[in-house]
Design an enzyme around this catalytic site. Structure first.
Site: not given
Ligand code: ADP
Ligand code: MG
Length: 1066
Positions: A127-128, A132, A177, A180-181, A407, A409
């Site tokens: 993540s981050g 995306t 993030n 973040s999605s 992602g 985590e």
């Protein structure tokens, strides 16, 4: 063809590809470290990290491992994006420019367009790490290079605009993030055969809905809540019964309401705009916002503990206004809502039991409702977008999938969500391993390519641990959820501990204890999975609930009852008539099956990997945390990836398709090849004299070691295609021109033949006319030459005739006007003007004269006529014979010279019977004997000549005219004449008489007439100088001589010459 525009670098490329060697050198020239880790030396973890760091610090965030792209999050805007770069990367092949996400997107798009291979772009990373962002870059690149046109552009626009909407509802600020999605997203972009986008399908995975009711410290709820409050105008806020201040809302984290660098208000406008572009109607947008507001307001519904005295716990609404407002907004009776929130209806086969919910349960129910509403709204939005960008089923499509999924985590406290997310990442890693490491090595074996195995970690065992149908954690979770009896998270954990006590990748306090390990980080309610990316400890609390994902029926039914169309459609199971008691699939099962579908989908496509790496945990630009990156490279298996890549072949293809694609490069294989596929491929590659290291011939496939060789082939093919296209063009153009030329020539010949014919005809006609003219001239000339004489004489004649006539006319007219006098004695006559008229003039003169004479004559009296007759007779007798004649002409014949009328004596002499006297004159009688003369009177009557002696008045001689035979006269002027008498007559016997008369002419004329009248005999009058005169019985010859003129005045002299001759001189 378009990309063939002249470009300095393009020439460079062709040179590079002309000789396969110097490519690497040029690539390395201006690059930092190595752009492709395959070139790394030595191939160890440390240099790999150093290389990444070096590059990162030089803002080179992209690095290749063959065709895999490593992307480091720069946490700053780098000037390497935009139309300029897109244009650059679209014109070049993968290895020609610096590593870039555009290059990867280009390869994928071209492969899709030109080789008709469906593509998927797998973007993985924590993540981050920039997934995306990467997916957006890929999409923007594809949008920029694919076709153009009004419709295509609107499709593109819709596809691109789906991002802000989904991000607003599905993204949130997390510690890692800011954007973040909180859902997984897989987007299939569909293209037509030309590579123009037609539309797409978005699949979303498991929205992190727990965020709706609770966020970790430093995190925010989904962006849309903040955007709505900040961006909506007062009017909208009022309509939604909202207040702008975020602190009013229990579901919004009180501490963090703003994110640096994020303008919620303007983003709200963008979202509204994007929704319009995608095709949301005004009403739909309004309803979406209403439902969003509803979630916020639900959070503010405060519940109170209303435990009753009898010990039954119950709950109630603390402040009715909130519920009231909600009820008004969604068209639902607030009591009904309150009832649904605070109680639960249990349904068994026979009866319905309503139980009150205690405070905690009611809160749970409220939050569950909020979470459900929100996640269903999100699903609805995704479906609504899909509806807009949907492609008709009839069209044949090529597909490019872009996977941007949450992602891996590892949080402090990991729950069901992390478990599921990590499972998904585990699966993706498996795809990566299957498709790059495992499958590749297995293929070499299959194809009989010499191969030394590269070791790598196969995460299949972990995947199995989670997803195995009976013995997997998910299966066991489901089993626990469905199992009758007391079910709790701890029973679930116990079960896991039991089943996986020996599993190498599963740990828990229990298994640790069994192995005498003491790990304080592991809680009692936790289990740990050794994921490919690291060990993750999960807390089982909430697993059962979350997996069940239950919403009390009362709530869904209440929602269904609401008069809000959108809300109602979100809760289809709320229909009271639907009484199926069948459980909906659990969240875990749902997720598993959707992951399975995703995997199947990905396996069917050509994968392109973007492996995102997070350089530091602090979202700091330029910071490179080696440990953090090392962890990521390790679990991403980058090193193994490089090893396999190095040892292996970048590209393989079955002989058939390969030959089909490249046979146009070989002389013997183009245009026809009759041998086998493999032989054909060998022929083609042999002719290209590629180095043998670059190639390996497997059993069914050809292997090409380095991409540059493939690119070399591709470039050759491209050039060859151009050549062939040129050839076809050339031949076609030649043919077309030839046909055109022939046609033109034919036409030209036709035209010129007609023209020439026409011209010649005209010329001929002209020549003919000229010839005829010349002929006519010549003939005329000849004819004239021949006939000139005729012409001239004729002309002369005509002219002469004309002139003559006109002259004649003039002459005659002149004459007419100038006639001389008609006096008969006027003999004047004008002379002829021209000599030629002389004769005519004379003639005319004559005519005129005769006419005058005739006129004169016609006017004469009979007496005059008589006189003139006598004169005429005289003229006939004497004219030209007798010299005295002319003198006699003007003197009229008077006949009576003696005055006979008045002299009766003389009257007597003539006798009675004789009638009138014709002539009475005095004459002389020549005596024939002596020549002496004596006067006598001569009377002439009708029958007689009477001579009377003047002295003796009665002596007379009467001579009958019938006895006068002849008369002789001289031609001189004298008056002598002789009367010759017939001998037989009585008088005659006396002989002839010789007489002289002064009027001899008259006398003789009258005598002649008298004789004629009397005897019808013409008296012979001879004019002679010598004649004989009878005298009695003898005759005397008389000779008359002309004496000298004027001598004797008419007197004559007679001289007797002998007896018989008498000479008279007159
Ligand atoms: N290529 C990039 N250029 C600039 N900033 C980037 C880039 N990729 C990521 N970022 C930054 O990192 C943040 C997180 O990226 P994001 O793609 O949302 O991560 P992920 O989706 O992997 O969680 C972005 O909001 C952006 O600020
Ligand atoms: Mg993301």
């Amino acid at each position: 063809m378009n990309s063939m525009k002249k470009h300095p670098l393009r020439r460079k490329r062709t040179q590079i590809l002309g000789s396969a060697e110097p490519l690497d050198m040029t690539l390395m020239e201006d690059s930092v470290g190595v752009g492709d880790l395959v070139l790394l030396e030595p191939l160890e973890e440390e240099p790999l990290l150093k290389n990444l760091q070096l590059r990162y610090e030089n803002k080179e965030i992209y690095t290749y491992i063959g065709n895999v792209l490593i992307s480091m999050n720069p946490y700053q805007q780098l000037p390497i994006y935009g139309p300029e770069f897109i244009a650059k990367y679209r014109d070049y092949t993968f290895y020609e420019l610096k590593p870039h996400i555009y290059a990867l997107a280009n390869v994928a798009y071209q492969s899709l367009r030109d080789r008709d291979r469906d593509q998927c772009i797998l973007i993985t990373g924590e993540s981050g790490a920039g997934k995306t962002e990467a997916s957006k870059l890929v999409m923007s690149y594809v949008a920029a290079v694919c076709g153009k046109g009004e419709q295509v552009n609107s499709v593109k626009e819709q596809l691109l605009q789906s991002n802000p909407v989904l991000e607003a509802f599905g993204n949130a600020k997390t510690i890692r993030n800011n954007n973040s999605s909180r859902f997984g997203k897989y987007m299939d972009i569909e293209f037509d055969f030309k590579g123009s986008p037609l539309g797409g399908v978005i699949t979303n995975y498991l929205l992190e809905k727990s965020r709706v009711v609770k966020q970790l410290e430093g995190e925010r709820n989904f962006h849309i809540f903040y955007q709505l409050l900040a961006g909506a105008d007062a009017h909208l806020l009022e309509a939604l019964k909202l207040e702008r201040d975020t602190s009013h809302y229990a579901y919004l984290n009180q501490k963090v309401s703003r994110v640096d660098g994020m303008d919620d208000a303007s983003n709200f406008k963008s979202v509204q705009n994007a929704m319009t572009v995608i095709g949301f109607s005004e009403v739909e947008i309004q309803q979406v916002l209403e439902v969003t507001a509803l979630v916020l307001k639900l959070g503010n519904v405060e519940l109170a503990d209303e435990s009753q005295a009898n010990g039954t716990s119950a709950s109630g609404i603390r402040d009715g206004r909130g519920v009231q407002e909600i009820g008004e907004m969604i068209g639902l009776n607030s009591e009904e809502l309150e009832k649904a929130l605070c109680s639960r209806t249990m349904k068994t086969a026979k009866e319905e039991v309503v139980t009150t919910l205690n405070f905690t349960q009611a809160q749970y129910a409220r939050d569950a409702l909020a979470k459900n509403i929100y996640s269903r709204l999100f699903n609805w939005i995704v479906n609504r977008i899909n509806e807009s960008i949907k492609v008709g089923s009839g069209e044949k499509k090529k597909v490019m999938g872009v996977l941007d999924i949450y992602g891996f985590e590892i949080l402090k406290d990991n729950s069901f969500e992390q478990f599921v997310i990590n499972y998904c990442n585990e699966k993706l890693q498996q795809v990566f391993i299957e498709m790059t490491l495992k499958e590749e090595q297995e293929e070499y074996k299959r194809e009989g390519i010499p191969w030394t195995k590269v070791d790598y970690f196969d995460n299949g065992i972990i995947c199995n641990l989670i997803e195995h149908n009976q013995q997997g954690i998910l299966a066991m979770l489901d089993e626990e959820c469905l199992r009758p009896g007391v079910v709790s998270d701890s029973t679930f954990l116990a079960k896991l501990n039991q089943v996986f006590s020996k599993h190498g990748f599963y740990e828990s306090k229990v298994t640790q204890n069994a192995q005498r390990q003491y790990d304080h980080t592991m809680g009692l309610s936790c289990f740990r999975i050794c994921h490919y990316a690291g060990k993750v400890t999960y807390n089982v609390n909430g697993f059962i609930d979350k997996n069940n994902d239950l919403l009390f029926r009362d709530l869904s039914q209440a929602m269904w009852k609401a008069q809000h169309p959108l809300l109602q459609s979100l809760f289809p199971e709320g229909v009271p008539t639907q009484t199926s008691l069948k459980r909906p699939p659990t969240a875990g099962a749902q997720f598993k099956s959707s992951v399975a579908i995703l995997m199947k989908n990905l396996y069917s496509k050509n994968p392109n990997y973007i492996r995102c790496i997070k350089p530091n945990e602090h979202q700091q630009r330029g910071q490179f945390s080696s440990e953090l990156v090392a962890v990521q490279t390790r679990y991403l298996g980058l090193l193994e990836n490089v090893r396999v890549r190095r040892a292996g072949y970048a590209y393989r293809q079955r002989y058939g398709p390969f030959l089909e694609r490249y046979r146009l490069l070989g002389r013997s294989t183009w245009p026809r090849w009759n041998g086998g596929d493999r032989e054909g491929v060998e022929k083609v590659l042999g002719e290209l004299s590629l180095s043998s290291e670059e190639l390996a011939f497997g059993k069914t496939k050809i292997f090409i070691r380095s991409p540059k060789t493939l690119f070399y082939l591709e470039e050759k093919r491209r050039l060859r295609l151009q050549q062939l296209a040129t050839l076809i063009q050339k031949i076609y153009r030649g043919w077309r021109c030839r046909i055109h030329y022939q046609l033109m020539r034919k036409s030209q010949i036709l035209i010129s033949s007609w023209f020439r014919g026409n011209m010649q005809r005209k010329r001929y006609a002209k020549i003919k006319a000229s010839v005829v003219l010349i002929q006519a001239f010549v003939r005329g000339w000849k004819a004239r030459k021949d006939y000139r004489k005729y012409f001239r004489s004729g002309a002369a004649l005509t002219l002469a005739d004309f002139i003559y006539k006109s002259m004649t006319q003039k002459f005659l007219l002149g004459l007419r006007n100038n006639l001389p006098s008609t006096n008969i004695l006027d003999r004047t006559w004008p002379a002829a003007p021209y000599r030629c008229f002389n004769t005519a003039n004379q003639e005319l003169q004559q005519l005129f004269y005769r006419w005058k004479c005739k006129r004169f004559r016609d006017r004469l009296s009979p007496k005059q006529v008589e006189i003139l007759k006598e004169k005429l007779c005289a003229s006939e007798l004497f004219k030209g014979k007798k010299a005295s004649y002319p003198q006699s002409v003007p003197i009229p014949f008077c006949g009576d010279y003696l005055g006979l009328q008045g002299n009766p004596k003389l009257q007597k002499l003539k006798g009675g019977e004789e009638g009138p006297v014709l002539m009475a004159d005095t004459v002389k009688k020549v005596n024939r004997g002596n020549g002496k003369t004596s006067s006598r009177i001569l009377l002439l009557t009708k029958g007689h000549v009477i001579l009377i002696d003047t002295k003796k008045s009665q002596a007379k001689t009467v001579i009958g005219l019938d006895s006068v035979a002849e008369v002789s006269v001289t031609s001189f002027k004298d008056g002598l004449f002789s009367l010759h008498l017939n001998e037989i007559s009585s008088v005659g016997s006396r002989g002839d008489f010789l007489l002289v008369s002064e009027h001899v002419i008259e006398l003789l004329t009258k005598m002649y007439q008298a004789v004629l009248d009397a005897t019808q005999r013409q008296l012979l009058i001879s004019v002679t100088e010598k004649f004989s005169v009878r005298f009695k019985e003898s005759s005397v010859a008389v000779k008359v001589i002309q004496g000298p003129e004027g001598d004797r005045n008419g007197k004559l002299k007679c001289k007797k010459k002998g007896s018989r001759c008498l000479e008279v001189t007159v």
